[in-house]
Design a protein around this motif. Sequence first.
Motif, mmCIF file in Angstrom:
data_model
loop_
_atom_site.group_PDB
_atom_site.id
_atom_site.type_symbol
_atom_site.label_atom_id
_atom_site.label_comp_id
_atom_site.label_asym_id
_atom_site.label_seq_id
_atom_site.Cartn_x
_atom_site.Cartn_y
_atom_site.Cartn_z
ATOM 1 N N ILE A 185 0.861 -1.356 -0.009
ATOM 2 C CA ILE A 185 0.106 0.054 -0.080
ATOM 3 C C ILE A 185 0.744 1.179 0.107
ATOM 4 N N CYS A 222 1.422 5.630 -0.008
ATOM 5 C CA CYS A 222 0.827 6.931 0.246
ATOM 6 C C CYS A 222 1.514 7.988 -0.321
ATOM 7 N N SER A 243 3.749 3.536 2.920
ATOM 8 C CA SER A 243 2.697 4.169 3.750
ATOM 9 C C SER A 243 2.703 3.431 5.319
ATOM 10 N N ASP A 255 1.897 -0.438 4.951
ATOM 11 C CA ASP A 255 3.349 -1.020 4.305
ATOM 12 C C ASP A 255 4.222 -0.991 5.219
#
Length: 82
Positions: free
Chosen positions: A58, A60, A65, A68
């Motif tokens: 994931i 950002c 992120s 993550d």
Amino acid sequence: MYSYKTRGVCSREILFNVENDIITELEIIGGCRGNTQGLAKLALGRNINEVISLLKGIRCRGNTSCPDQLATALEYYKNANN
């Protein structure tokens, strides 16, 4: 409690305990408080492999992120304890 210093995100550190591959405690220090509290509540009581599978990758603002980074912390934990 296991400690992981995050990289590339607003949060600074992830603290957690694991028993029999289940996350029993989790606190994310720093970051967007509502999001990190929600992430911690959703991960509690789950198998670390399930959480890694759900959160790994994931993104950002950059290449990572907070979710993550939690997956990365759990991977480090697994590698150190297997």
